[in-house]
Write an enzyme that holds these catalytic residues in place. Structure first.
Site, short mmCIF file in Angstrom:
data_model
loop_
_atom_site.label_atom_id
_atom_site.label_comp_id
_atom_site.label_asym_id
_atom_site.label_seq_id
_atom_site.Cartn_x
_atom_site.Cartn_y
_atom_site.Cartn_z
CB SER A 126 34.70 29.67 3.81
OG SER A 126 35.57 30.34 2.94
CE1 TYR A 151 34.52 24.46 0.70
CE2 TYR A 151 35.23 26.66 0.05
CZ TYR A 151 35.11 25.67 1.01
OH TYR A 151 35.55 25.91 2.29
CE LYS A 155 32.34 24.60 3.75
NZ LYS A 155 32.44 23.88 5.01
P1 NAD Z 1 40.30 18.70 5.29
O1 NAD Z 1 39.94 18.15 3.96
O2 NAD Z 1 41.69 18.53 5.77
O3 NAD Z 1 39.30 18.13 6.41
C1 NAD Z 1 37.98 17.75 6.13
C2 NAD Z 1 37.81 16.35 6.69
O4 NAD Z 1 36.45 15.93 6.46
C3 NAD Z 1 38.70 15.32 6.04
O5 NAD Z 1 39.36 14.58 7.04
C4 NAD Z 1 37.76 14.44 5.23
O6 NAD Z 1 38.21 13.10 5.15
C5 NAD Z 1 36.46 14.57 6.02
N1 NAD Z 1 35.23 14.38 5.25
C6 NAD Z 1 34.88 14.93 4.07
N2 NAD Z 1 33.64 14.53 3.71
C7 NAD Z 1 33.20 13.72 4.70
C8 NAD Z 1 32.00 13.01 4.91
N3 NAD Z 1 31.00 13.03 4.01
N4 NAD Z 1 31.86 12.28 6.03
C9 NAD Z 1 32.86 12.24 6.96
N5 NAD Z 1 34.03 12.87 6.79
C10 NAD Z 1 34.19 13.62 5.69
O7 NAD Z 1 39.90 20.25 5.27
P2 NAD Z 1 40.19 21.38 6.34
O8 NAD Z 1 41.08 22.38 5.70
O9 NAD Z 1 40.55 20.82 7.65
O10 NAD Z 1 38.74 22.05 6.40
C11 NAD Z 1 37.80 21.73 7.41
C12 NAD Z 1 36.52 22.50 7.15
O11 NAD Z 1 36.81 23.90 7.14
C13 NAD Z 1 35.85 22.18 5.81
O12 NAD Z 1 34.45 22.18 6.00
C14 NAD Z 1 36.26 23.35 4.93
O13 NAD Z 1 35.33 23.61 3.92
C15 NAD Z 1 36.30 24.49 5.95
N6 NAD Z 1 37.19 25.58 5.54
C16 NAD Z 1 38.49 25.30 5.23
C17 NAD Z 1 39.33 26.33 4.82
C18 NAD Z 1 40.77 26.05 4.46
O14 NAD Z 1 41.39 26.88 3.81
N7 NAD Z 1 41.37 24.93 4.85
C19 NAD Z 1 38.85 27.64 4.73
C20 NAD Z 1 37.50 27.90 5.07
C21 NAD Z 1 36.68 26.84 5.48
C1 UD1 Z 2 40.68 29.75 -1.78
C2 UD1 Z 2 39.29 29.58 -2.32
C3 UD1 Z 2 38.29 29.80 -1.22
C4 UD1 Z 2 38.58 28.86 -0.06
C5 UD1 Z 2 40.01 29.09 0.40
C6 UD1 Z 2 40.41 28.14 1.49
C7 UD1 Z 2 39.41 30.21 -4.67
C8 UD1 Z 2 38.99 31.18 -5.72
N1 UD1 Z 2 39.08 30.50 -3.41
O1 UD1 Z 2 40.83 31.07 -1.27
O2 UD1 Z 2 36.99 29.55 -1.70
O3 UD1 Z 2 37.69 29.11 1.02
O4 UD1 Z 2 40.90 28.88 -0.70
O5 UD1 Z 2 40.55 26.84 1.02
O6 UD1 Z 2 40.01 29.18 -4.99
N2 UD1 Z 2 47.88 32.05 -5.35
C9 UD1 Z 2 48.89 32.08 -6.29
N3 UD1 Z 2 49.38 30.89 -6.73
C10 UD1 Z 2 48.94 29.68 -6.29
C11 UD1 Z 2 47.90 29.65 -5.32
C12 UD1 Z 2 47.38 30.86 -4.89
O7 UD1 Z 2 49.33 33.16 -6.71
O8 UD1 Z 2 49.42 28.63 -6.76
C13 UD1 Z 2 47.34 33.33 -4.81
C14 UD1 Z 2 45.86 33.54 -5.10
O9 UD1 Z 2 45.66 34.21 -6.31
C15 UD1 Z 2 45.45 34.39 -3.86
C16 UD1 Z 2 46.39 33.90 -2.74
O10 UD1 Z 2 47.49 33.29 -3.41
O11 UD1 Z 2 45.73 35.75 -4.10
C17 UD1 Z 2 45.73 32.89 -1.81
O12 UD1 Z 2 45.19 31.82 -2.60
P1 UD1 Z 2 44.56 30.51 -1.93
O13 UD1 Z 2 45.50 29.96 -0.92
O14 UD1 Z 2 44.13 29.62 -3.04
O15 UD1 Z 2 43.30 31.05 -1.12
P2 UD1 Z 2 42.06 31.94 -1.62
O16 UD1 Z 2 42.08 32.15 -3.07
O17 UD1 Z 2 42.00 33.13 -0.75
#
Ligand code: NAD
Ligand code: UD1
Length: 341
Positions: A126, A151, A155
């Site tokens: 991330s 979190y 990562k």
């Molecule tokens: P998500 O929660 O939709 O998907 C994660 C999946 O992993 C889920 O289906 C959950 O059931 C499964 N899981 C969790 N722990 C597990 C375990 N111990 N064993 C087996 N399965 C398990 O999340 P996502 O948004 O699809 O994210 C996927 C990956 O990308 C994650 O590692 C997350 O940290 C990373 N990531 C997500 C974002 C985002 O904004 N969505 C941003 C940066 C990184």
């Molecule tokens: C967040 C996480 C980051 C994670 C990412 C993806 C935090 C501090 N960071 O990033 O670690 O990798 O999600 O899951 O939580 N916002 C509002 N109102 C809301 C929600 C968000 O104003 O209800 C604003 C936030 O202040 C930010 C933007 O929208 O400026 C995006 O927020 P968000 O979607 O939560 O993502 P990040 O904060 O970038």
């Protein structure tokens, strides 16, 4: 036999879209997911979209006996590792769960891979690992920062342990993909993001306000040093992320060592710009109120995506309009996510 790819967390948001892309490209896919934040319905929908289904194993990445069995019974050539917990606020309340799932889970997975002789791994990292960078856009050469929550730290720890692992054994070939802000859904409207309870992230919240499930959005601060005072982020369509994984996988099977790639678009949008774009796509009003800043938030964050463009020949293609239209289609077709009640 086609290459088999193990996708941990493949029933989740990004994993399900990537599983679909892999199946469409002709890979055989095995999904291992404990369904703690997802539903197997996503994989049923994947089959409805492309006519093919992954093999689904309901299980946990921390279960070494199970993972050994999965490797022993299949011919897996690479692992895409999405499984993990991702809610920042929850990670502050339940740090042990986060270190256990994200760090211990990754260690267990790598031990099993090593034993099975599978050394090709794509890890979901991330942009949070950059902490609060001094300038934009963020390139991969920037030093990693100090994540503000468990979190983010989990990562960064996994990135570091994977670097150590690759140094210790030259057979490893690892991609660390640093996602910026994933949004959107498959254009069919059949798979998308299905947050549990109150959404933490901006777009799922906006979308639930637009459909009337939530009353109003809290905009976390309008006094940042940005164009309109609200936070700026690099939102990237989940379909582009899925393609980015395919490109990274193609690249790392040809080499060894660790590669880091930003997966972002290179463009930042403010919260107010996102609200306006969503109103246009949905033809609904999104009620909002400006409140205090959220602790741990940074003012702005967007990627320099040129390394991935040069080395992977990958670029995000979807416009902001497509991100909004596809999110709205998913929301309208599935007002309660994968649960139809
Ligand atoms: P998500 O929660 O939709 O998907 C994660 C999946 O992993 C889920 O289906 C959950 O059931 C499964 N899981 C969790 N722990 C597990 C375990 N111990 N064993 C087996 N399965 C398990 O999340 P996502 O948004 O699809 O994210 C996927 C990956 O990308 C994650 O590692 C997350 O940290 C990373 N990531 C997500 C974002 C985002 O904004 N969505 C941003 C940066 C990184
Ligand atoms: C967040 C996480 C980051 C994670 C990412 C993806 C935090 C501090 N960071 O990033 O670690 O990798 O999600 O899951 O939580 N916002 C509002 N109102 C809301 C929600 C968000 O104003 O209800 C604003 C936030 O202040 C930010 C933007 O929208 O400026 C995006 O927020 P968000 O979607 O939560 O993502 P990040 O904060 O970038």
């Amino acid at each position: 036999m086609a290459h088999q790819i193990l996708v941990t967390g493949g029933a989740g948001y990004i994993g399900s879209h990537t599983t679909l892309a892999l199946l469409e490209a002709g890979f055989e896919v095995i999904v291992l997911d404990n369904l703690c934040n997802s539903s197997a319905e996503s994989l049923r929908r994947v089959k409805l979209i492309c006519g093919k289904a992954p093999t689904f194993i309901h299980g946990d990445i921390r279960d070494r006996i199970l993972i050994d069995k999965v490797f022993a019974e299949n011919k897996i050539s690479a692992v895409l590792h999405f499984a993990g917990l991702k809610a920042v606020g929850e990670s502050v309340r339940e740090p042990l769960d986060y270190y256990d799932n994200n760090v211990t889970g990754s260690v267990t997975l790598c031990q099993a891979m090593s034993q099975a002789g599978v050394y090709t791994l794509v890890f979901s990292s991330s942009a949070t690992v950059y902490g609060e960078p001094l300038q934009m856009p963020i390139s991969e050469e920037f030093p990693t920062g100090v994540p503000t929550n468990p979190y983010g730290r989990s990562k960064l720890m996994v990135e570091e342990l994977l670097q150590d692992l690759a140094k210790s054994d030259p057979r490893w070939s690892i991609a660390l993909l640093r996602y910026f802000n994933p949004v959107g859904a498959h254009p069919s409207g059949m798979i998308g993001e299905d947050p549990n309870g109150l959404p933490n992230n901006l777009l799922p919240y906006v979308s639930q306000v637009a459909i009337g499930k939530l009353k109003e959005l809290s905009v976390f601060g309008d006094d940042y040093p940005t164009q309109d005072g609200t936070g700026v982020r690099d939102y990237i369509h989940v379909q582009d992320l899925a393609e980015g994984h395919m490109s990274a996988l193609r690249a790392i099977v040809q080499k060894t060592g660790v590669d880091i790639w930003n997966l972002g678009t290179g463009t930042g949008y403010s919260v107010l710009e996102m609200i306006r774009a969503f109103e246009k796509a949905s033809d609904r009003t999104v009620a909002y109120q400006v409140v205090e800043r959220r602790s741990g938030d940074i003012a702005e964050c967007w990627a320099d995506p040129s390394k991935a463009a040069h080395e992977l020949e990958w670029k995000a293609k979807n416009s902001l309009e497509a991100m909004m239209n596809d999110t709205w289609r998913w929301q309208v077709n599935n007002p309660n996510g994968y649960v139809n009640d």
